[in-house]
Design an enzyme around this catalytic site. Structure first.
Site, PDB file in Angstrom:
ATOM      1  N   ASP A 201       0.825  -1.208   0.000  1.00 26.13           N
ATOM      2  CA  ASP A 201       0.000   0.000   0.000  1.00 26.13           C
ATOM      3  C   ASP A 201       0.863   1.264   0.000  1.00 26.13           C
ATOM      4  OD1 ASP A 201       0.906  -0.451   2.619  1.00 26.13           O
ATOM      5  OD2 ASP A 201      -1.062  -0.240   3.558  1.00 26.13           O
TER       6      ASP A 201
ATOM      7  N   ASP B 105       7.026   3.651   3.553  1.00 24.24           N
ATOM      8  CA  ASP B 105       7.197   4.731   4.520  1.00 24.24           C
ATOM      9  C   ASP B 105       8.678   4.744   4.922  1.00 24.24           C
ATOM     10  OD1 ASP B 105       6.400   6.717   6.350  1.00 24.24           O
ATOM     11  OD2 ASP B 105       5.922   5.250   7.888  1.00 24.24           O
TER      12      ASP B 105
ATOM     13  N   PHE C  53      -0.063  11.372   7.511  1.00 25.99           N
ATOM     14  CA  PHE C  53      -0.643  10.046   7.721  1.00 25.99           C
ATOM     15  C   PHE C  53      -1.923   9.937   6.898  1.00 25.99           C
ATOM     16  CE2 PHE C  53      -2.593   6.413   9.683  1.00 25.99           C
ATOM     17  CZ  PHE C  53      -1.492   5.586   9.857  1.00 25.99           C
TER      18      PHE C  53
ATOM     19  N   ARG D 219     -10.163   1.492   5.656  1.00 28.34           N
ATOM     20  CA  ARG D 219      -9.540   0.801   4.515  1.00 28.34           C
ATOM     21  C   ARG D 219     -10.456   0.838   3.297  1.00 28.34           C
ATOM     22  NH1 ARG D 219      -4.980  -2.012   6.405  1.00 28.34           N
ATOM     23  NH2 ARG D 219      -5.139  -2.891   8.493  1.00 28.34           N
TER      24      ARG D 219
HETATM   25  P1  IMP Z   1       7.456   0.981   6.546  1.00 33.53           P
HETATM   26  O1  IMP Z   1       8.048  -0.294   7.008  1.00 33.53           O
HETATM   27  O2  IMP Z   1       7.749   2.099   7.497  1.00 33.53           O
HETATM   28  O3  IMP Z   1       7.799   1.346   5.129  1.00 33.53           O
HETATM   29  O4  IMP Z   1       5.908   0.831   6.709  1.00 33.53           O
HETATM   30  C1  IMP Z   1       5.051   0.390   5.768  1.00 33.53           C
HETATM   31  C2  IMP Z   1       3.722   0.087   6.435  1.00 33.53           C
HETATM   32  O5  IMP Z   1       3.375   1.087   7.407  1.00 33.53           O
HETATM   33  C3  IMP Z   1       2.622   0.122   5.414  1.00 33.53           C
HETATM   34  O6  IMP Z   1       2.356  -1.131   4.910  1.00 33.53           O
HETATM   35  C4  IMP Z   1       1.451   0.664   6.207  1.00 33.53           C
HETATM   36  O7  IMP Z   1       0.739  -0.395   6.782  1.00 33.53           O
HETATM   37  C5  IMP Z   1       2.036   1.466   7.328  1.00 33.53           C
HETATM   38  N1  IMP Z   1       1.956   2.912   7.051  1.00 33.53           N
HETATM   39  C6  IMP Z   1       2.968   3.761   6.794  1.00 33.53           C
HETATM   40  N2  IMP Z   1       2.516   5.002   6.561  1.00 33.53           N
HETATM   41  C7  IMP Z   1       1.179   4.934   6.674  1.00 33.53           C
HETATM   42  C8  IMP Z   1       0.129   5.911   6.524  1.00 33.53           C
HETATM   43  O8  IMP Z   1       0.321   7.104   6.229  1.00 33.53           O
HETATM   44  N3  IMP Z   1      -1.145   5.436   6.708  1.00 33.53           N
HETATM   45  C9  IMP Z   1      -1.428   4.149   7.014  1.00 33.53           C
HETATM   46  N4  IMP Z   1      -0.483   3.215   7.152  1.00 33.53           N
HETATM   47  C10 IMP Z   1       0.809   3.608   6.983  1.00 33.53           C
HETATM   48 MG    MG Z   2       0.240  -2.132   6.475  1.00 36.34          MG
END
Ligand code: IMP
Ligand code: MG
Length: 174
Positions: free
Chosen positions: A98, A101, A150, A163
């Site tokens: 999705d 981040d 966010f 969702r």
């Molecule tokens: P990462 O490991 O920090 O790249 O995180 C990725 C996961 O964090 C994604 O699959 C999302 O589930 C969650 N995430 C990161 N940013 C957001 C956001 O702005 N809204 C909702 N979920 C997020």
């Molecule tokens: Mg996620």
């Protein structure tokens, strides 16, 4: 927390962009069969739109990994809650996510999948927040780069909610 949701990317723009990504992927994988591997639960809405537009022989699979609690901050821990169901040796895999981040989740999952002896592994993400990156991770197919906000909708949640929103919106504190 009292909040409202402000539209960031309207439904029509998301749908249009998914068609463009699918077109690109279809061209890149011409003559090949792919495994489209979604990360639960956030990728589900995006992935179901995407695969309908892919003109390729494909199978789907899912993994469930946890890196976040119910709030909005990362724990930095990646745990495999569900592995794929199929053999991935010599397969061309496209991981669907999705959002990228910090990049922690995908960098872990990508290595985990590669270690299964795949022929290739690429990453397709609906959203990308490049400002937040903690480890190097580039999506091969990126829907939209977004600012450090966010967001919810199109599969993304806040405390497991929203969702099902058919657009991407920013969570704004009241
Ligand atoms: P990462 O490991 O920090 O790249 O995180 C990725 C996961 O964090 C994604 O699959 C999302 O589930 C969650 N995430 C990161 N940013 C957001 C956001 O702005 N809204 C909702 N979920 C997020
Ligand atoms: Mg996620």
């Amino acid at each position: 927390m009292d909040y409202t949701i402000e539209t960031l990317i309207p439904r029509e723009k998301v749908e249009q962009r998914i068609k463009e990504l699918a077109c690109e992927i279809t061209k890149d994988y011409e003559g090949k069969e792919v495994v489209v591997l979604g990360l639960l639960k956030g990728s589900v809405v995006f992935m179901s739109d995407l695969i309908k537009e892919l003109d390729l022989p494909l199978t789907i699979d899912f993994m469930n990994v946890s890196s976040y609690g119910d709030g909005t901050s990362t724990t930095g821990v990646v745990k495999i809650l569900k592995d794929v169901d199929q053999e991935l040796k010599d397969k061309d895999v496209i991981i669907v996510e999705d959002i990228i981040d910090t990049g922690l989740t995908l960098s872990y999952v990508k290595e985990f999948i590669k270690a299964k002896g795949t022929k290739s592994v690429k990453v397709c993400t609906l959203l990308d927040k490049p400002e937040r990156r903690k480890v190097e991770m580039k999506g091969d197919y990126v829907g939209f780069e977004i600012p450090d906000e966010f967001v919810v909708g199109y599969g993304l949640d806040y405390a497991q909610k929203h969702r099902n929103l058919p657009y991407v919106g920013i969570v704004v504190r009241k």
